[in-house]
Design a protein around this motif. Structure first.
Motif, PDB file in Angstrom:
ATOM      1  N   GLU A 168      -1.281   4.847   0.501  1.00 37.22           N
ATOM      2  CA  GLU A 168      -1.432   6.216   0.106  1.00 37.22           C
ATOM      3  C   GLU A 168      -0.873   7.270   1.124  1.00 37.22           C
ATOM      4  O   GLU A 168      -0.893   7.134   2.284  1.00 37.22           O
ATOM      5  CB  GLU A 168      -2.973   6.365   0.092  1.00 37.22           C
ATOM      6  CG  GLU A 168      -3.748   5.749  -0.937  1.00 37.22           C
ATOM      7  CD  GLU A 168      -5.322   6.128  -1.175  1.00 37.22           C
ATOM      8  OE1 GLU A 168      -5.710   6.692  -0.432  1.00 37.22           O
ATOM      9  OE2 GLU A 168      -5.762   6.047  -2.273  1.00 37.22           O
ATOM     10  N   THR A 170      -0.584  11.207   1.860  1.00 38.85           N
ATOM     11  CA  THR A 170      -1.266  12.640   1.880  1.00 38.85           C
ATOM     12  C   THR A 170      -0.204  13.754   2.268  1.00 38.85           C
ATOM     13  O   THR A 170       0.473  13.584   3.232  1.00 38.85           O
ATOM     14  CB  THR A 170      -2.479  12.697   2.572  1.00 38.85           C
ATOM     15  OG1 THR A 170      -3.640  11.868   2.315  1.00 38.85           O
ATOM     16  CG2 THR A 170      -3.160  14.319   2.564  1.00 38.85           C
ATOM     17  N   ASP A 176      -2.943  16.976  -1.050  1.00 35.82           N
ATOM     18  CA  ASP A 176      -2.763  16.172  -2.222  1.00 35.82           C
ATOM     19  C   ASP A 176      -2.522  14.702  -1.800  1.00 35.82           C
ATOM     20  O   ASP A 176      -1.468  14.773  -0.920  1.00 35.82           O
ATOM     21  CB  ASP A 176      -1.685  16.634  -3.078  1.00 35.82           C
ATOM     22  CG  ASP A 176      -2.117  18.037  -3.825  1.00 35.82           C
ATOM     23  OD1 ASP A 176      -3.237  18.352  -3.928  1.00 35.82           O
ATOM     24  OD2 ASP A 176      -1.402  18.939  -4.383  1.00 35.82           O
ATOM     25  N   THR A 177      -3.223  13.963  -2.288  1.00 33.77           N
ATOM     26  CA  THR A 177      -3.012  12.320  -1.962  1.00 33.77           C
ATOM     27  C   THR A 177      -2.375  11.501  -3.221  1.00 33.77           C
ATOM     28  O   THR A 177      -2.677  11.812  -4.374  1.00 33.77           O
ATOM     29  CB  THR A 177      -4.289  11.889  -1.579  1.00 33.77           C
ATOM     30  OG1 THR A 177      -4.737  12.566  -0.379  1.00 33.77           O
ATOM     31  CG2 THR A 177      -3.934  10.188  -1.264  1.00 33.77           C
TER      32      THR A 177
END
Length: 412
Positions: A168, A170, A176-177
Motif C-alpha cells: 500500500e 500513501t 490518499d492511499t
C-alpha cells in the motif's frame, strides 16, 4: 521478537510463517560501519524458500561495531509490537538512534550543522510512504518512494519491497492511499518500480539533470523510523560522488556491491530508503538508499539519472539478468540441502495438494528433482497461475502426484 533468543533459524530456506529469531549481538567493537541493504533472497519469492525478509531485516548489531555490516534503511515492524517514534521493534537499531524528538529540531551524529526536522509541504511533493505486508514472514515493513508520473508510476528501493506479498502506498501531500503492484525490480542496483492502481492527477517529483558536486548542500527526505503521519528532512552536504560500498551477507542472503553512489552527510535513518535526496533548488538529485552507523553518520543515494534509466527499462520490459518482472510463481514449500520438505506455508498450492513436512519432492512435470536449487529453477520457469504436476513421496514411502496451480509469491 525477543532480542536475546539465540535459537538458530531452521536449516535451509524454510523459515515458517513468523519472523525468525534474532541472534544475540556479539561483543561491541569500535568504528563506523555501513548501513546497507540486504535483499530478501529470490528463492523464497520463487516458492522454494529462501531467507525470509523478516529474518534478513531483523538482525541486531551492537552499537559501535566495526566492519562493513548490512542494515536496511527500511523499517521492519513486527506484528503485536507497539511502535512510536524513535523505536524500531524488529529492525536493526542504529547506534545513533533513537533521537529524542521533542517536537522541534533534533541533531544526529553527522556534522554539527546538520539537523533533522519535519519535512515541509514543498518537500512532500511527489513523495509517498510505502507499507508492505510480508504474509509468509508474519511481518510488515515501511519505506519511501518517488512519484514519476501523474498516473502513479513510483520508484523505490528493491529492498523496500523485497519479500512483500501486498503493498500500500500513501501519497504524503494528500493522504490518499493506493494499492500498488510491482512492475519490475533491479536487484543489482536496488531499484524497484511500482504502479499505483486507479491513480490519476498525482504530483510528481522534480528531478535534477546537472548532477552534484562535492560540498553542495543537500537534504534527504523520507519516512524516518516509520513515523506514519509525516516525513523527516535531514540536511547535509555532498561528501563525495561515484562511491562504492559493499554489503556483508546476512543469514543466507549474499552481500552486494553498490556503485556510483552519492555520499552525503545527512543523518539517514531507517525508513529513508527510496526517498528523495534534494539539492538546494528542491530538485531530486538522488534516491536515498543506505547509510553508515557509528561515529559520524553518512548517507548514500543512487544518482537520479541512474534511477530514471533503470525505471525506464523496467517500464518497457527490457531484458536483463538483473531485472525481474511482476510477482514470481510460488509453490509454498521449504527445502533443506536435499529434497525433503522442511515445512509448508499455510494456504499455498503445496498445502492444498497435501504436501507436508517430511515428504520428499521427486519430480515436477516429469523432471526428476535432485535438490532445492533444481526445484527453485523448475518453479521459477513458470508464472503465477500455471499448472504443474508435482510428484512426492511421503514419510511412509508412498508416492503421490497432483496437479497444482502455482500461486503469486512474495517479491523476489
Amino acid at each position: 521478537m525477543p532480542e536475546n533468543d539465540t535459537t538458530p533459524p531452521p536449516h535451509g530456506p524454510f523459515h515458517g510463517a513468523a519472523p525468525a529469531p534474532t541472534p544475540a549481538p556479539g561483543p561491541p567493537r569500535r568504528g563506523r560501519r555501513m548501513l546497507v541493504l540486504p535483499a530478501a533472497a529470490a528463492a523464497l519469492a520463487l516458492g522454494v524458500g529462501g531467507v525470509s525478509a523478516g529474518y534478513a531485516f531483523a538482525r541486531q548489531h551492537p552499537a559501535g561495531s566495526s566492519g562493513t555490516t548490512p542494515q536496511s534503511s527500511n523499517v521492519l515492524l513486527t506484528p503485536g509490537d507497539g511502535y512510536s517514534y524513535g523505536q524500531d521493534p524488529g529492525v536493526q537499531q542504529l547506534p545513533t538512534s533513537p533521537y529524542g524528538y521533542d517536537g522541534g529540531d533534533w541533531t544526529g551524529q553527522g556534522s554539527s550543522t546538520d539537523t533533522t526536522t519535519q519535512a515541509s509541504d514543498s518537500q512532500l511533493t511527489g513523495l509517498v510512504r510505502i507499507a508492505t505486508t510480508m504474509k509468509y514472514d508474519g511481518a510488515a515493513a515501511a519505506g519511501t518512494g518517488l512519484v514519476l508520473t501523474s498516473d502513479g508510476e513510483v520508484v523505490t528501493n528493491h529492498h523496500v519491497v523485497a519479500g512483500a506479498t501486498s503493498i500500500e502506498v500513501t501519497v504524503m501531500s494528500t493522504g490518499d492511499t493506493y494499492t500498488a503492484k510491482v512492475v519490475g525490480t533491479d536487484t543489482t542496483d536496488d531499484v524497484a518500480v511500482l504502479q499505483l492502481e486507479d491513480a490519476s492527477g498525482l504530483d510528481t517529483v522534480s528531478t535534477d539533470h546537472d548532477g552534484v558536486t562535492q560540498g553542495e548542500a543537500v537534504t534527504a527526505v523520507g519516512d524516518g523510523n516509520g513515523t506514519v503521519d509525516y516525513l523527516s528532512a535531514a540536511t547535509g552536504s555532498v561528501i563525495a560522488t561515484d562511491q562504492s560500498i559493499a554489503t556483508q551477507s546476512e543469514g543466507s542472503a549474499a552481500g552486494e556491491n553498490l556503485t556510483g553512489l552519492i555520499e552525503i552527510s545527512s543523518d539517514v535513518v531507517g525508513g529513508y530508503s527510496g526517498g528523495a535526496t534534494y539539492d538546494a533548488d528542491g530538485e531530486v538529485v538522488g534516491m536515498t538508499t543506505a547509510a553508515s552507523t557509528g561515529g559520524d553518520v553518512v548517507g548514500y543515494a543512487i544518482p537520479i539519472a541512474k534511477v530514471l534509466s533503470i525505471a525506464d527499462d523496467l517500464e518497457n520490459g527490457v531484458s536483463s539478468a538483473a531485472y525481474a518482472y511482476g510477482y514470481p510463481a510460488f509453490l509454498g514449500v521449504g527445502l533443506g540441502d536435499g529434497t525433503v520438505v522442511q515445512g509448508v506455508y499455510d494456504g499455498t498450492p503445496a498445502a492444498d495438494a497435501g504436501i507436508a513436512a517430511g515428504d520428499t519432492i521427486t519430480s515436477v512435470d516429469g523432471t526428476t528433482v535432485t535438490g532445492a536449487d533444481q526445484l527453485h529453477s523448475l518453479v521459477a520457469a513458470h508464472s503465477p497461475g500455471d499448472d504443474v504436476r508435482v510428484t512426492w513421496t511421503d514419510a511412509n514411502g508412498s508416492s503421490h502426484s497432483a496437479t497444482v496451480t502455482l500461486g503469486k509469491g512474495p517479491v523476489a
